[in-house]
Structures are given as C-alpha cells and as structure tokens.
Design a protein around this motif. Structure first.
Motif, PDB file in Angstrom:
ATOM      1  N   UNK A  64       0.807  -1.219   0.000  1.00 26.89           N
ATOM      2  CA  UNK A  64       0.000   0.000   0.000  1.00 26.89           C
ATOM      3  C   UNK A  64       0.840   1.270   0.000  1.00 26.89           C
ATOM      4  N   UNK A  65       2.080   1.152   0.450  1.00 25.24           N
ATOM      5  CA  UNK A  65       2.876   2.371   0.628  1.00 25.24           C
ATOM      6  C   UNK A  65       3.785   2.691  -0.564  1.00 25.24           C
ATOM      7  N   UNK A  66       4.229   1.675  -1.309  1.00 27.50           N
ATOM      8  CA  UNK A  66       5.162   1.917  -2.417  1.00 27.50           C
ATOM      9  C   UNK A  66       4.463   2.693  -3.534  1.00 27.50           C
ATOM     10  N   UNK A  67       5.170   3.678  -4.100  1.00 27.06           N
ATOM     11  CA  UNK A  67       4.589   4.551  -5.129  1.00 27.06           C
ATOM     12  C   UNK A  67       5.484   4.550  -6.369  1.00 27.06           C
ATOM     13  N   UNK A  68       4.876   4.347  -7.544  1.00 25.93           N
ATOM     14  CA  UNK A  68       5.597   4.526  -8.811  1.00 25.93           C
ATOM     15  C   UNK A  68       5.412   5.983  -9.221  1.00 25.93           C
ATOM     16  N   UNK A  69       6.470   6.775  -9.115  1.00 25.28           N
ATOM     17  CA  UNK A  69       6.386   8.200  -9.448  1.00 25.28           C
ATOM     18  C   UNK A  69       6.359   8.414 -10.956  1.00 25.28           C
ATOM     19  N   UNK A  70       7.085   7.567 -11.672  1.00 25.60           N
ATOM     20  CA  UNK A  70       7.163   7.697 -13.129  1.00 25.60           C
ATOM     21  C   UNK A  70       7.577   6.357 -13.718  1.00 25.60           C
ATOM     22  N   UNK A  71       6.997   6.002 -14.859  1.00 18.70           N
ATOM     23  CA  UNK A  71       7.363   4.753 -15.524  1.00 18.70           C
ATOM     24  C   UNK A  71       7.324   4.969 -17.031  1.00 18.70           C
ATOM     25  N   UNK A  72       8.384   4.546 -17.702  1.00 17.69           N
ATOM     26  CA  UNK A  72       8.460   4.662 -19.160  1.00 17.69           C
ATOM     27  C   UNK A  72       8.897   3.335 -19.767  1.00 17.69           C
ATOM     28  N   UNK A  73       8.331   3.000 -20.921  1.00 17.45           N
ATOM     29  CA  UNK A  73       8.733   1.814 -21.672  1.00 17.45           C
ATOM     30  C   UNK A  73       8.681   2.161 -23.159  1.00 17.45           C
ATOM     31  N   UNK A  74       9.820   2.036 -23.831  1.00 13.59           N
ATOM     32  CA  UNK A  74       9.904   2.408 -25.241  1.00 13.59           C
ATOM     33  C   UNK A  74      10.798   1.428 -25.998  1.00 13.59           C
ATOM     34  N   UNK A  75      10.648   1.424 -27.311  1.00 13.19           N
ATOM     35  CA  UNK A  75      11.624   0.786 -28.194  1.00 13.19           C
ATOM     36  C   UNK A  75      12.207   1.888 -29.063  1.00 13.19           C
ATOM     37  N   UNK A  76      13.526   1.944 -29.145  1.00 14.16           N
ATOM     38  CA  UNK A  76      14.187   3.003 -29.923  1.00 14.16           C
ATOM     39  C   UNK A  76      13.641   3.040 -31.348  1.00 14.16           C
ATOM     40  N   UNK A 127       4.049  -4.767  -9.447  1.00 13.88           N
ATOM     41  CA  UNK A 127       3.727  -3.340  -9.420  1.00 13.88           C
ATOM     42  C   UNK A 127       3.273  -2.832 -10.788  1.00 13.88           C
ATOM     43  N   UNK A 128       3.839  -3.406 -11.852  1.00 14.17           N
ATOM     44  CA  UNK A 128       3.471  -2.980 -13.210  1.00 14.17           C
ATOM     45  C   UNK A 128       3.822  -4.092 -14.191  1.00 14.17           C
ATOM     46  N   UNK A 129       3.032  -4.190 -15.264  1.00 11.41           N
ATOM     47  CA  UNK A 129       3.260  -5.212 -16.292  1.00 11.41           C
ATOM     48  C   UNK A 129       3.369  -4.536 -17.655  1.00 11.41           C
ATOM     49  N   UNK A 130       4.391  -4.920 -18.405  1.00  7.85           N
ATOM     50  CA  UNK A 130       4.630  -4.376 -19.750  1.00  7.85           C
ATOM     51  C   UNK A 130       4.717  -5.539 -20.728  1.00  7.85           C
ATOM     52  N   UNK A 131       4.105  -5.373 -21.881  1.00  3.20           N
ATOM     53  CA  UNK A 131       4.260  -6.357 -22.962  1.00  3.20           C
ATOM     54  C   UNK A 131       4.942  -5.673 -24.145  1.00  3.20           C
ATOM     55  N   UNK A 132       5.867  -6.394 -24.769  1.00  7.74           N
ATOM     56  CA  UNK A 132       6.519  -5.838 -25.958  1.00  7.74           C
ATOM     57  C   UNK A 132       6.925  -6.958 -26.905  1.00  7.74           C
ATOM     58  N   UNK A 133       7.180  -6.544 -28.139  1.00  2.00           N
ATOM     59  CA  UNK A 133       7.438  -7.511 -29.208  1.00  2.00           C
ATOM     60  C   UNK A 133       8.512  -6.955 -30.139  1.00  2.00           C
ATOM     61  N   UNK A 134       9.385  -7.824 -30.610  1.00  2.70           N
ATOM     62  CA  UNK A 134      10.409  -7.427 -31.579  1.00  2.70           C
ATOM     63  C   UNK A 134      10.266  -8.320 -32.810  1.00  2.70           C
ATOM     64  N   UNK A 135      10.096  -7.672 -33.965  1.00  2.33           N
ATOM     65  CA  UNK A 135       9.929  -8.409 -35.217  1.00  2.33           C
ATOM     66  C   UNK A 135      11.012  -7.991 -36.209  1.00  2.33           C
ATOM     67  N   UNK A 136      11.376  -8.961 -37.059  1.00  7.29           N
ATOM     68  CA  UNK A 136      12.501  -8.727 -37.961  1.00  7.29           C
ATOM     69  C   UNK A 136      12.333  -9.590 -39.205  1.00  7.29           C
ATOM     70  N   UNK A 137      12.600  -9.002 -40.361  1.00  7.21           N
ATOM     71  CA  UNK A 137      12.551  -9.745 -41.618  1.00  7.21           C
ATOM     72  C   UNK A 137      13.657  -9.202 -42.514  1.00  7.21           C
ATOM     73  N   UNK A 138      14.650 -10.027 -42.767  1.00 10.55           N
ATOM     74  CA  UNK A 138      15.777  -9.622 -43.613  1.00 10.55           C
ATOM     75  C   UNK A 138      15.814 -10.558 -44.825  1.00 10.55           C
ATOM     76  N   UNK A 139      15.842  -9.987 -46.000  1.00 12.05           N
ATOM     77  CA  UNK A 139      15.991 -10.773 -47.229  1.00 12.05           C
ATOM     78  C   UNK A 139      17.450 -10.718 -47.658  1.00 12.05           C
ATOM     79  N   UNK A 140      17.977 -11.853 -48.105  1.00 14.59           N
ATOM     80  CA  UNK A 140      19.397 -11.950 -48.450  1.00 14.59           C
ATOM     81  C   UNK A 140      19.540 -12.536 -49.858  1.00 14.59           C
ATOM     82  N   UNK A 141      20.397 -11.918 -50.659  1.00 18.48           N
ATOM     83  CA  UNK A 141      20.763 -12.484 -51.967  1.00 18.48           C
ATOM     84  C   UNK A 141      22.201 -12.969 -51.868  1.00 18.48           C
TER      85      UNK A 141
END
Length: 262
Positions: free
Chosen positions: A16-28, A186-200
């Motif tokens: 009850x006492x713990x506080x999240x003052x700020x939370x950020x989640x990003x992908x560059x 305290x907090x839950x984040x979902x994220x995904x990384x996708x990639x598709x490279x074609x090669x000759x």
C-alpha cells in the motif's frame, strides 16, 4: 481522521505504501542495422527496448528487506534462418514451442529471477526513517550472428536467403520480500520485436542483405491491469540456456546443431 495517541495505528503494508512516481517503456526508433563485414557470418543489431521506473518507498517500520526491480520472460519465439532450397536453421525453446510452459525466464542467468543486478534492481533494508527514492532501469536488444553457409556443412559457400524473427516478452516491475519471498507485481509491460531480412547470397559481400518491414517496431504496451508472473519466469533455466539450434532440411530428419546448456 488522525490517530489517538493511546491507540497504536496499524502501519500501511509495503504494497500500500510503495509509489511509482514515473514509468516509461519504449523501443528506440532506429531500424535494425545489418553488418556484413565478416565473410563467415551476417550480424544484425535491433533497436533497444528500454524500461525505467522512478520509485518512492516511504519509511519502512518493520525489520524487513525488499528488492524492487525488473523480471522478464519470453512468451513466444520464432527465429528462422532460411538457406534457399536446402532448409532452415531455427533457434527454438522446446518447452515453450510445445506448449508445456507459458513463458520462460529471461534472467541474466545469475541473479534469478531478476533481469540483471546493476541498474535493474534496488534493495530497501528496513527499518528506515526517511523516504527512499530510486530509479530501476533495464534494456534489451538482439545482436546475433548468422552463418552465411549452411550450419551443418563444412562449406562456407553463402546460401543464406532470409532471416525471420518474431519474439514477444512480458516485463514486470516487481517487489520481493527477501525473507518471506512475498512477491508484489507493481506494473506489467508487454513488448514484441519483429525482424525480416531478405538476403541475396549471389551478391558481393556488403550488398547481400536488405531489411524488410517492419522497419520501426510497435511501441511497448503498459497494461492497465497487472498480469501474474508464471512460475517458469522465476526459475532456471533462462531462455539463453534452454534454447536449441535446429537444422531442419527440406528433405530428411531435423538435426540438433547446438543443444541446450542445461
């Protein structure tokens, strides 16, 4: 209403006492970079997922120790490297692939269940008389090497024709009581990384690979309702130790190229 001095007030629980003052989640926002400087392997580097939280813990009355930080698990992994009509190599998490578990730990392999133990966690040792303020942060990206030639062949003739990767993760901000193992999500984040490279593979080195969609990744989702942590996200093995590299030829039986480490 204030407390009457003769009646002892029940202190707030840690939850009850713990506080999240700020939370950020990003992908560059930068796209995946491709490195063709080696004649043996193609390397690529994805953008980073980053999460950070600024936490306030009011004075802790009890003699107890809490660690607050990030726990991450992989929920889904597809990672295929195709070699023309020969077949494909595939990094796999067998128990996750076969539906035996919901998720697998993505811990650093040392500080279970935490993702890491530098910027990723902070410990509060009670009793404390003052507020404790701190930041816990983590980042994650992929920087693998993929052989130009078929991995089960002695030949290094370039035959790599595509790389496909799609991985999903859940990342939790968590507080754990070190004595009782009480775990507070305290907090839950979902994220995904996708990639598709074609090669000759016929083209000269340095001109073979092209990044296809998605060039920019979908941004992480900070959930409005927390999700529980599956048991396998808290214990050994982690994804790096459990993964297996398979060779799956167009004809013939699959071959284990690199077995699990555990």
């Amino acid at each position: 209403m204030g407390c009457i001095q003769s009646i002892r007030c029940k202190p707030k629980s840690f939850r009850d006492s713990i506080v999240i003052l700020e939370l950020n989640a990003t992908i560059d926002s930068n796209p995946t970079s491709i490195d063709e400087t080696s004649g043996v392997v193609l390397r690529y580097r994805t953008p980073h997922f980053r999460a950070n939280a600024r936490i306030l813990v009011p004075p802790v009355a009890a003699k107890e120790t809490w660690t607050i930080g990030w726990i991450q698990a992989c929920n889904h992994m597809e990672f295929f490297n195709t070699y023309g009509d020969k077949g494909m190599s595939s990094w796999e998490l067998p128990d996750l692939r076969d539906g035996k578990i919901q998720a697998i730990s993505d811990s650093d392999g040392v500080n279970y269940p935490w993702y890491g133990n530098t910027t990723e966690t902070c410990t509060v040792i009670g009793p404390t008389k003052k507020d404790s303020k701190f930041v816990v942060s983590m980042n994650d990206n992929f920087y693998p090497s993929v052989t130009w030639g078929v991995p089960v062949s002695d030949s290094n003739v370039p035959q790599l024709s595509s790389i496909f990767r799609d991985q999903s993760f859940t990342t939790w901000l968590v507080a754990i009581n070190q004595a009782t193992s009480e775990t507070l999500v305290l907090q839950t984040i979902r994220w995904r990384m996708r990639l598709d490279i074609k090669v000759d593979p016929e083209k000269p080195l340095g001109q073979r690979a092209v990044l296809k969609e998605p060039v920019a990744q979908v941004q992480p989702q900070i959930l409005g309702k927390n999700e529980p942590i599956p048991p396998n996200a808290m214990i050994k093995p982690n994804a790096n130790d459990a993964q297996v590299l398979m060779w799956r030829p167009k004809t013939g039986d699959p071959v284990v190229v690199i077995p699990p480490k555990y």
